[in-house]
Design an enzyme around this catalytic site. Structure first.
Site, PDB file in Angstrom:
ATOM      1  N   ASP A  60       0.864  -1.177   0.000  1.00 13.62           N
ATOM      2  CA  ASP A  60       0.000   0.000   0.000  1.00 13.62           C
ATOM      3  C   ASP A  60       0.904   1.232   0.000  1.00 13.62           C
ATOM      4  OD1 ASP A  60      -2.078   1.755   0.118  1.00 13.62           O
ATOM      5  OD2 ASP A  60      -2.922   1.008   2.000  1.00 13.62           O
ATOM      6  N   ASP A 111      -2.708   2.252  -6.185  1.00 13.19           N
ATOM      7  CA  ASP A 111      -1.626   2.299  -5.201  1.00 13.19           C
ATOM      8  C   ASP A 111      -1.612   1.095  -4.259  1.00 13.19           C
ATOM      9  OD1 ASP A 111      -3.995   3.016  -3.968  1.00 13.19           O
ATOM     10  OD2 ASP A 111      -3.049   4.407  -2.571  1.00 13.19           O
ATOM     11  N   GLU A 112      -2.304   0.034  -4.604  1.00 10.67           N
ATOM     12  CA  GLU A 112      -2.450  -1.070  -3.658  1.00 10.67           C
ATOM     13  C   GLU A 112      -2.564  -2.387  -4.426  1.00 10.67           C
ATOM     14  OE1 GLU A 112      -5.490  -2.223   0.025  1.00 10.67           O
ATOM     15  OE2 GLU A 112      -5.930  -0.545  -1.307  1.00 10.67           O
TER      16      GLU A 112
END
Length: 521
Positions: A11, A105-106
């Site tokens: 993350d 983003d993860e």
């Protein structure tokens, strides 16, 4: 259950805001808030400097301004975020073919399925497996920083549930490992809200039953949870409380739906205006659908009224379609079923039941041909027509954008600030926040250019920079690039011909780096 913590969850830390700080030297170490800047805008991401003031994602932008008035408030630049995300995801795919992106983003990664799988098995037999897994994760974090200048937090565990919880515990810029066998000990003292699927309503139900922490949930009989929460939710919650999660890491998850929505600066009260907005939303939805090479069978309309009550209506068609007239007509029919007295603050149009083929609706084709023939025979004003979305200029999933505008005062957490669509169309196309739109030209008057905070520009004399703010016919620009020192600020007329929009400069690598997985010897 795995013997090694080979499920990795990455993350990125305050991703949108961190990209802005990396791109703008003058903002490093200062509070940055990214999101919709209009009266009804919402915070997409806040930097850690802004979080100290209580600002967080999904907060109303007006509230964020009150909490942190001296922050830099910027519109999102999703094209740049996608570019950085592709770099990060590329590094993850060097570790394993099983990479499951959850957003820009993860992502989850199954290390056991990658090139280090056999080495991990051998290390596990030798008793050094945990150290090897940790070394791979630390190496990944170093390479992400070398390639982008950004930091990410990593969680390692034997299942996805614990890996995600571990990455949360590691924030910011850290690494946490949950060893297989210690799941219940780690989960036990956590509040029930730490479990996926437990929101405020479920948490309150559990609290009334005397279940405040995960250990309480694990201790009760599954039948009691089923009685409280229903069969599916109760059973899954009980399993999670015991640390049981056998969900595999699935690469390239398929989108279940495509949708777009707009939040309006001023509530819509006229039925005709609402219908026009639905038509525009349907057109944008079809563009996303076609760009993904998909069709859909179920049309869904979402309406949020002036009192924040939200209603949805859906209709399933005879066959999958990507025909704009069919989807628009269905959406109009659905919105007519909703009582909108008092005003509408948000509208959305979506398509679900996705398929890889279409079946032409002959009745819709005939109706469309009749309309085209009627339009060709008419003597209407050549300036009439749809002033909605113009100038597709790409983006993830081929989404389009608005190069013009509607002058409707729409703000919308359903649009991206960089001109890309903001509907959820899969893991790489998360929701976004639109800062507002330019007014349409009146008569033959040229449209005034809008300079939104954070946008990239190029000046004929001073070079590249970004917009700090604008108003009263002026625009203020700071001239700096990601690799430069903090730059100087200059002010220009909004219609200065020497000032032009520009693409976002790429983030420079901070160090040469080394291949992911290169372990120190």
């Amino acid at each position: 259950m795995r013997s090694l913590p080979t499920i990795l969850h990455l993350d990125m830390d305050a991703f949108f805001a961190s990209v802005e700080q990396a791109s703008k030297p003058s903002l490093r170490g200062k509070p940055v808030i990214v999101g919709g800047l209009s009266g009804r805008g919402v915070v997409a991401t806040a930097s850690y400097e802004a979080r100290r003031f209580g600002v967080h994602s999904a907060m109303a932008m007006a509230h964020a301004r009150r909490l942190c008035p001296n922050a830099a408030f910027l519109v999102p630049r999703f094209e740049l975020y996608r570019q950085v995300s592709e770099t990060v995801m590329g590094l993850l795919r060097q570790l394993s073919p099983l990479v499951e992106p959850l957003s820009l983003d993860e992502a989850f990664v199954d290390l056991a399925a990658g090139p280090y799988g056999e080495l991990l098995e051998a290390a596990a037999e030798a008793g050094t497996g945990a150290e090897l897994v940790r070394a791979l994760a630390e190496d990944l974090r170093a390479d992400i920083h070398a390639a982008t200048g950004l930091t990410g937090s990593v969680g390692l565990a034997g299942c996805k549930l614990l890996a995600k919880i571990a990455s949360e515990e590691a924030k910011p810029d850290g690494l946490a490992v949950v060893e297989p066998g210690s799941e219940r000990a780690v989960l036990g003292p956590m509040p029930v809200r730490a479990l996926p699927g437990v929101g405020p309503a479920t948490a309150e139900t559990l609290r009334r039953a005397g279940l405040a922490v995960v250990a309480d949930v694990a201790a009760v009989d599954q039948a009691e949870l089923v009685r409280l929460l229903g069969k599916a939710h109760g059973a899954s919650l009980h399993a999670m409380a015991l640390g049981l999660d056998d969900r595999p890491v699935v690469a390239d998850r398929d989108a279940k739906s495509v949708s777009v929505e707009d939040t309006f600066e001023v509530d819509l009260v006229e039925r005709d205006r609402i219908i026009r907005e639905v038509d525009r939303l349907a057109e944008r939805c079809v563009r996303r659908l076609r760009a993904a090479g998909r069709s859909g069978r179920t049309v869904v309309v979402k309406v949020r009224r002036f009192d924040f009550s939200t209603l949805t209506r859906s209709e399933t068609l005879r066959a999958p379609t990507d025909d704009p007239s069919v989807i628009a007509e269905t959406a109009r029919r659905l919105v007519e079923q909703v009582e909108v007295t008092g005003g509408v603050r948000l509208l959305g149009v979506g398509v679900s039941g996705l398929a890889d083929f279409t079946q032409e609706d002959l009745f819709a084709q005939a109706a469309r041909l009749s309309e085209e023939e009627a339009d060709g025979a008419g003597q209407g004003d050549p300036g009439d027509g749809d002033h909605g979305d113009h100038g597709d200029h790409g983006g993830h999933g081929g989404s389009g954008g608005e190069a013009g505008g509607t002058g409707d005062g729409r703000t919308g957490d359903g649009d991206t600030g960089d001109g890309g669509e903001a509907a959820y169309g899969g893991p790489g196309a998360p929701r976004a926040f639109h800062p507002g739109r330019a007014a349409e030209p009146v008569g033959d008057a040229p449209a005034a250019r809008r300079w939104l905070p954070g946008y990239d520009v190029q000046h004929a004399e001073f070079g590249p920079g970004w917009v700090q703010g604008s108003g009263v016919g002026r625009v203020t620009v700071r001239f700096e690039t990601p690799g430069s020192a903090p730059g100087r600020v200059r002010t220009f007329l909004v219609d200065d011909p020497d000032l032009q929009p520009a693409p976002a400069p790429p983030l420079p690598a901070t160090a040469p780096g080394h291949p992911v997985g290169h372990l120190p010897g």
